[in-house]
Enzyme design. Structure first.
Site, short mmCIF file in Angstrom:
data_model
loop_
_atom_site.label_atom_id
_atom_site.label_comp_id
_atom_site.label_asym_id
_atom_site.label_seq_id
_atom_site.Cartn_x
_atom_site.Cartn_y
_atom_site.Cartn_z
N GLU A 77 0.84 -1.22 0.00
CA GLU A 77 0.00 0.00 0.00
C GLU A 77 0.87 1.26 0.00
O GLU A 77 0.83 2.09 0.89
CB GLU A 77 -0.96 -0.02 1.18
CG GLU A 77 -1.97 -1.15 1.10
CD GLU A 77 -3.05 -1.11 2.16
OE1 GLU A 77 -4.18 -1.55 1.88
OE2 GLU A 77 -2.76 -0.63 3.29
N GLU A 97 -6.15 -6.79 -1.80
CA GLU A 97 -6.75 -6.93 -0.48
C GLU A 97 -8.21 -6.56 -0.55
O GLU A 97 -8.58 -5.54 -1.16
CB GLU A 97 -6.07 -6.03 0.55
CG GLU A 97 -4.65 -6.39 0.91
CD GLU A 97 -4.11 -5.51 2.04
OE1 GLU A 97 -4.94 -4.99 2.83
OE2 GLU A 97 -2.89 -5.34 2.10
#
Length: 479
Positions: A168, A280
Site C-alpha cells: 500500500e 486486499e
C-alpha cells in the site's frame, strides 16, 4: 406436508489443490500471514467439525494463491507472548513450504519495514535508518536485501511465483520516522529510484535462477490507483507486471464494486501491458466480537446487509465477477484465518479481524460463507482450469414425504466412493454418509435423511478430502 426449493449450481473440480494455469490465469487468493502465529497460540482449525490443516482447507476450496507479508526485523515481537517472531524470513519460509505443499502459488509481500506498512505508515527498517538520506547506499541496501531473500528462497526450492515491492505504497517507501510523522509526502525522484532498484534485484534473480517472477506494485483505494499508477509510469517505474489495489468497503466507500470494475477496465485500457488485481479486500460475517481486541472493520454495504456468512460470500462473488468482467487477474482476501486466540497483538489480546474471517468463533469453517467464493461458477472466466476434469452437473432433489435425497450425476465419472454431509445454518452436522463411485454418464443415488424443520440446509459432496459440490436446500413447512 412440506414444500421445498432446491438451489444448486454446477461444480468445479480440482485435484489435490493443483491448478493448470493458462496464459491468462485468474487468482483466487488468501493472505494467510497470521496462520503460523495463530497455531502457536493454540488455534486448531476445523471443517465440518473435524480438525483439518488450514492450508489444505483453502486448497480444497480452490484457493490457488497464498499471499504472505515479510517484515525486515520485527523485533517488537520479542516483547509479546512467548517472544516468537512472525512474518520474518524464517516464518515466511515455513509458510511458503506449507502453501507449495498444497499446490498453491505464493505472492511474497515485501513490506520494506519492520512493522506494518500502509498509506499512513512507510517507516524504513531500523537496520537502514542511518542511510535513509544517502540514496545511493540505501538503493544498494534495498537491492541486496531483495536479492538475498529471493536467492535464499530459490536455494530451498521456495521461490515465490509473484512478489510485490512494498505494501500500500501510496506515499512511497522507506521513509524516515520524522518524514513519515510529518504528514503526506511523495518524492518521485527518490521513490522511482528505490522502486526500480528493487525491481532490478528481482529481475537479476530471474536471470540467475532461470525462473519467472511476476512483479507487482500495490496501492490502496481504487480511486487513488488511477493517478498513482499514472505517476509510477510517468516517473519511469515501468518494469513490473501487476497493478495491485486494496479495496475495502469499510475504508473506501462510497466507491462501489461497479465503480471499482470501471477503474480496473480503465487501467487495462490505458496501460494494456499490465494486469490488475485486487490485492486486499474483506467483509464481515458478523458484528459480534470473540475477544477483547477491537475489530477494525465495522461497516456493511446496504446491498450486503446485515452481516452474515451469506453476505460475506455474496460480496466476494460479486466483486470477483466484476473484476473478471473488467479484465482483472485476481482477488485476494486479507487474513481469512486471523481468528481469536489467547495471544496479544500490539493493540490488544485476540484478533482484530475474527468477525471477517472464513471461520466461526469455534474456528470451524463457516457454512456457505466466504470460503465458498473461489468455487462459484463465474461468467466470462476462462483463465484458470481445475486440473483433470471438466465442469459437470449435479442435481439434488428432495422427497419430503419419504425424507429422501436423490442425487443425480450427469456426465460425471469418479472411480472412488463419495461422501455426503448435511448441515444446518449453524454448521451442525445432521447426516454424514457415503455414496457409491459414479461410473455411468447419468447416475442417481438416493439417501434417507432425518425429518427437518423449516429452514435452510446445506448438502456437501466430497471426493476424498476434495469438496466437489455444495447445494442449498430451503424447506418450508406448510399446513
Amino acid at each position: 406436508m412440506y414444500s421445498q426449493i432446491i438451489r444448486t449450481g454446477l461444480l468445479v473440480l480440482s485435484l489435490s489443490g493443483v491448478f493448470i494455469v493458462t496464459a491468462q490465469p485468474f487468482y483466487f487468493g488468501a493472505d494467510l500471514s497470521y496462520v503460523n502465529e495463530m497455531e502457536d497460540c493454540g488455534v486448531i482449525f476445523h471443517e465440518e467439525g473435524a480438525e483439518k490443516d488450514v492450508y489444505q482447507i483453502f486448497s480444497d476450496h480452490q484457493c490457488n494463491l497464498v499471499r504472505l507479508r515479510l517484515w525486515h526485523t520485527p523485533s517488537w515481537y520479542d516483547n509479546l507472548n512467548d517472544g516468537n517472531r512472525y512474518s520474518d524470513f524464517a516464518d515466511v519460509k515455513k509458510a511458503i513450504t506449507r502453501a507449495k505443499a498444497e499446490g498453491m502459488h505464493v505472492l511474497l509481500d515485501f513490506h520494506l519495514s519492520d512493522n506494518w506498512a500502509d498509506p499512513g505508515k512507510q517507516v524504513i527498517p531500523a537496520a537502514w535508518a542511518a542511510v535513509v538520506d544517502d540514496l545511493p547506499v540505501l538503493k544498494d541496501s534495498l537491492y541486496n536485501y531483495v536479492y538475498h531473500v529471493l536467492t535464499q528462497l530459490h536455494a530451498e526450492d521456495l521461490l515465490p511465483e509473484m512478489v510485490q515491492i512494498g505494501n500500500e505504497t501510496n506515499r512511497g517507501i522507506l521513509l524516515s520516522q520524522a518524514v513519515n510523522n510529518a504528514g503526506w509526502t511523495l518524492n518521485w525522484n527518490r521513490n522511482s529510484q528505490l522502486f526500480n532498484r528493487a525491481i532490478d534485484a528481482v529481475r537479476d534473480v530471474e536471470t540467475a535462477s532461470g525462473k519467472d517472477i511476476i512483479i507487482a506494485l500495490h496501492v490502496a483505494d481504487p480511486v487513488d490507483a488511477i493517478w498513482l499508477f499514472e505517476q509510477f509510469i510517468e516517473n519511469g517505474v515501468t518494469d513490473f507486471d501487476v497493478m495491485g489495489i486494496s479495496y475495502y468497503w469499510a475504508w473506501h466507500q462510497p466507491v462501489t464494486i461497479s465503480q471499482t470494475g470501471d477503474i480496473i477496465e480503465g487501467l487495462k485500457a490505458d496501460y494494456p501491458g499490465y494486469d490488475v488485481m485486487i490485492f486486499e479486500t474483506g467483509y464481515i460475517w458478523t458484528t459480534a466480537s470473540n475477544d477483547n481486541a477491537n475489530n477494525i472493520i465495522n461497516s456493511t454495504h446496504p446491498a450486503y446487509h446485515p452481516a452474515s456468512p451469506d453476505s460475506q460470500r455474496r460480496w466476494l462473488v460479486d466483486l470477483t465477477q466484476e473484476v473478471i468482467n473488467s479484465g482483472g487477474k485476481g482477488v485476494i482476501y486479507w487474513e481469512p484465518a486471523w481468528v481469536s486466540s489467547t495471544c496479544w497483538t500490539q493493540w490488544g489480546q485476540g484478533s482484530h479481524q475474527e468477525h471477517a474471517t472464513f471461520f466461526d468463533f469455534d474456528n470451524n469453517l463457516l457454512v456457505m460463507g466466504g470460503m465458498e467464493w473461489p468455487s462459484h461458477q463465474y461468467g466470462n472466466l476462462s483463465g484458470v482450469s481445475p486440473a483433470g476434469r471438466n465442469v459437470q452437473a449435479i442435481e439434488i432433489r428432495t422427497d419430503t414425504n419419504a425424507w429422501r435425497l436423490d442425487i443425480v450425476f450427469r456426465d460425471f465419472e469418479v472411480a472412488e466412493n463419495l461422501s455426503i454431509v448435511l448441515v444446518n445454518v449453524k454448521g451442525e452436522v445432521l447426516l454424514s454418509s457415503n455414496l457409491e463411485a459414479v461410473t455411468q454418464p447419468e447416475m442417481m443415488q438416493s439417501l434417507s435423511i432425518p425429518e427437518l424443520g423449516s429452514g435452510v440446509y446445506f448438502v456437501m459432496i466430497n471426493s476424498g478430502a476434495e469438496r466437489i459440490h455444495t447445494g442449498e436446500i430451503l424447506i418450508i413447512a406448510t399446513k
